[in-house]
Write a protein that holds these residues in place. Structure first.
Motif, short mmCIF file in Angstrom:
data_model
loop_
_atom_site.label_atom_id
_atom_site.label_comp_id
_atom_site.label_asym_id
_atom_site.label_seq_id
_atom_site.Cartn_x
_atom_site.Cartn_y
_atom_site.Cartn_z
N HIS A 181 0.86 -1.18 0.00
CA HIS A 181 0.00 0.00 0.00
C HIS A 181 0.90 1.23 0.00
O HIS A 181 1.70 1.41 0.91
CB HIS A 181 -0.92 0.01 1.23
CG HIS A 181 -1.79 1.23 1.32
ND1 HIS A 181 -2.77 1.51 0.40
CD2 HIS A 181 -1.79 2.26 2.21
CE1 HIS A 181 -3.36 2.65 0.72
NE2 HIS A 181 -2.79 3.13 1.82
N ALA A 200 -8.57 3.21 1.12
CA ALA A 200 -7.26 3.85 1.21
C ALA A 200 -7.11 4.59 2.54
O ALA A 200 -6.06 4.51 3.19
CB ALA A 200 -7.06 4.81 0.03
N LEU A 228 -6.45 2.05 5.34
CA LEU A 228 -5.08 1.54 5.34
C LEU A 228 -4.09 2.63 5.74
O LEU A 228 -3.10 2.35 6.43
CB LEU A 228 -4.72 0.98 3.97
CG LEU A 228 -5.48 -0.30 3.58
CD1 LEU A 228 -5.18 -0.68 2.13
CD2 LEU A 228 -5.13 -1.45 4.52
#
Length: 443
Positions: A224, A341, A344
Motif C-alpha cells: 500500500h 485507502a 489503510l
C-alpha cells in the motif's frame, strides 16, 4: 529487511480425530490448536513453537486427511497437509491406538512412503499398557516403528521428542520481509472477508455457505503506497452466549492469536449495528495486548441521511469506545470499495507511531513536569515518588518508571501519566505500555 532465525519444522499429519491438535498443544505447551471430539475441526495449518533439550523448532498442526468425502473441505485439507509436508523437516504421522488401522491411515501412509524426509509413526491415545502393546499392529503401514504416546495424559512425549530432535537440521538466520502486520477482526457477518477481498482486488478468502468458513488465520502480503503489508484475516467472533458448539468457541481463541501476531488491528463493525458489546470486548483485548487499533465502520453505504447519519454513528462509537480514545474511526464500504485507502493509511500511521522512540531526557522532563503539576495522591500516609523514566522498547512503545514503591501506583495516576505522554508525543492509533519498577532514591 530484518533477519530472524528460521527454525526447523515438525509437521503433524493424520486422519481426522486422532488427536493431532492435542499432541500439538502438548508439544508447544500452549492451547493454540482446536481440540474437539469432532472430525474435521482443524482445516488450515496452525503453527506453534516448541523447545526440547535446548533445541527450538516450529510445529505445524494440519487438518485431518479424509478420503471419504464426508468432511467438508476434504480436498482443501489434503492440499494443506501436502504443503505442510513439503515445508517440514520431520513428519509425525499420527494414528489412533484405540481404533487401530483404518483405510484412511493406509491412504496417508501411501502418501508418505515416497517422501524423502524422516517420518515418525505416532500411535496416540495409547493410554494403558494394553494399547501400548497393541500399537505394534501399525508396523503394517510400512512407515517404521510406531511410538506409543498419550497426548491426553502427556505420556511417552519425552521419548518421542528424543527421537525428533536429532533428526532436525540446525536453525539458520533467514531474511524476513519488513512491514506492518494488520489483523482484521470483528463479529460474524460484518464483512471481514469481503473487506479483505476489496483491499486485494481479488478473491483470496474461501467463500462458502457453510458457517465459520474462516476459522483459521489466512495471511496475505501486498503493498500500500509502496509499503509492504501483511493482512491477517481472522475468524468471526460471536457474541457471548451465542458461540456455537466447540468450534466457534475456539475461533475466539484463534482471533486472539491473530491479534497477538499483529501490529495493528482493524476492528470491523456493521454501520447499521455499531459498537455492540462484542465489539467493545474485542477492542478491550486489543488494548490489553498493547496493539494498534483502527475502528472500521463497514457498510457505510447503507446509512441513510448522509453526513448527519455518519456523525451520529461516530458519536456513538466514540462513546462506547471511550477506553481507547486514541483509536481513529474510519467509514468504509467493502461492497462499494469506498474508504479503503483512508483505512489503510490510518493503520499504517498507527504502525509508524508504534516505532516512535522518545529520548530519555525528553521523557524525564515530561514526567517531572507532570508530577509537579499533579502530584500523586497519598496512599496510607505514603506518596508515590517517580525517580526516573525511560522508553525501553518500541512496537509497542514501552515506558519504564522507577519508583519508590510500585504498590503506590494507582490506576488513575497511571492513566494520568499515559495521557501526559500522549499529549506531548502523540502515539495516535496505538496502545502504549507503562511498566513500574521499585528503586530506592539512593540508587
Amino acid at each position: 529487511m530484518t533477519v530472524e532465525v528460521r527454525l526447523p519444522v515438525v509437521a503433524l499429519v493424520g486422519r481426522p480425530n486422532v488427536g493431532k491438535s492435542a499432541l500439538f498443544n502438548r508439544i508447544t505447551g500452549r492451547r493454540v490448536a482446536l481440540v474437539e471430539d469432532q472430525p474435521g475441526t482443524t482445516r488450515d495449518r496452525i503453527y506453534g513453537e516448541a523447545e526440547w533439550t535446548g533445541t527450538r523448532f516450529r510445529v505445524v498442526d494440519t487438518g485431518g486427511v479424509d478420503e471419504s468425502g464426508r468432511i467438508p473441505f476434504a480436498a482443501l485439507v489434503r492440499e494443506q497437509v501436502l504443503q505442510a509436508v513439503a515445508e517440514a523437516d520431520v513428519i509425525l504421522f499420527v494414528v489412533d491406538a484405540r481404533e487401530g488401522i483404518t483405510a484412511a491411515d493406509e491412504e496417508i501412509a501411501t502418501l508418505l512412503r515416497p517422501v524423502e524426509k524422516p517420518v515418525i509413526l505416532v500411535a496416540n491415545k495409547a493410554d494403558n499398557e494394553e494399547r501400548r502393546q497393541a500399537a505394534v499392529q501399525f508396523w503394517e503401514l510400512g512407515v517404521g516403528e510406531p511410538a506409543p504416546v498419550s497426548a491426553f495424559h502427556a505420556s511417552g512425549l519425552a521419548d518421542l521428542l528424543d527421537q525428533v530432535v536429532p533428526l532436525l537440521p540446525r536453525a539458520e538466520p533467514a531474511p524476513v520481509e519488513a512491514g506492518a502486520r494488520i489483523a482484521i477482526v470483528g463479529r460474524p457477518n460484518v464483512g471481514k472477508s469481503m473487506l479483505l477481498n476489496a483491499i486485494l482486488g481479488e478473491e483470496r478468502v474461501i467463500v462458502s455457505e457453510i458457517p465459520g468458513t474462516t476459522r483459521d488465520a489466512i495471511d496475505t502480503r501486498f503493498e500500500h503506497r509502496g509499503q509492504p503489508v501483511t493482512l491477517v484475516d481472522t475468524a468471526g467472533i460471536r457474541r457471548r452466549g451465542r458461540i456455537e458448539r466447540g468450534v466457534e468457541r475456539h475461533s475466539v481463541m484463534r482471533a486472539r492469536q491473530a491479534i497477538d501476531r499483529a501490529d495493528v488491528a482493524l476492528l470491523v463493525m456493521d454501520a447499521t449495528e455499531p459498537a455492540a458489546a462484542q465489539d467493545t470486548h474485542i477492542a478491550g483485548y486489543v488494548k490489553d495486548a498493547h496493539k494498534g487499533l483502527v475502528l472500521v465502520v463497514n457498510k457505510s453505504d447503507l446509512l441513510p441521511g448522509g453526513p448527519a447519519a455518519r456523525q451520529e454513528v461516530e458519536r456513538r462509537v466514540r462513546a462506547e469506545f471511550h477506553f481507547v480514545p486514541w483509536a481513529p474511526v474510519v467509514f468504509v464500504s467493502a461492497k462499494a470499495r469506498e474508504g479503503l485507502a483512508a483505512m489503510l493509511d490510518a493503520a499504517l500511521a498507527a504502525y509508524e507511531q508504534r516505532q516512535l522512540r522518545i529520548p530519555t531526557a525528553e521523557v524525564n522532563a515530561l514526567v517531572r513536569r507532570a508530577v509537579t503539576e499533579h502530584p500523586p495522591p497519598t496512599v496510607r500516609g505514603r506518596r508515590l515518588k517517580v525517580f526516573y523514566a525511560t522508553q525501553a522498547e518500541v512496537n509497542p512503545p514501552t515506558f519504564v518508571f522507577f519508583v519508590n514503591d510500585t504498590a503506590l501506583v494507582h490506576f488513575s495516576y497511571q492513566r494520568y501519566l499515559e495521557n501526559s505522554i500522549r499529549r506531548m508525543f502523540g502515539f495516535t492509533g496505538t496502545a502504549i505500555r507503562l511498566v513500574f519498577r521499585n528503586r530506592s532514591g539512593e540508587e
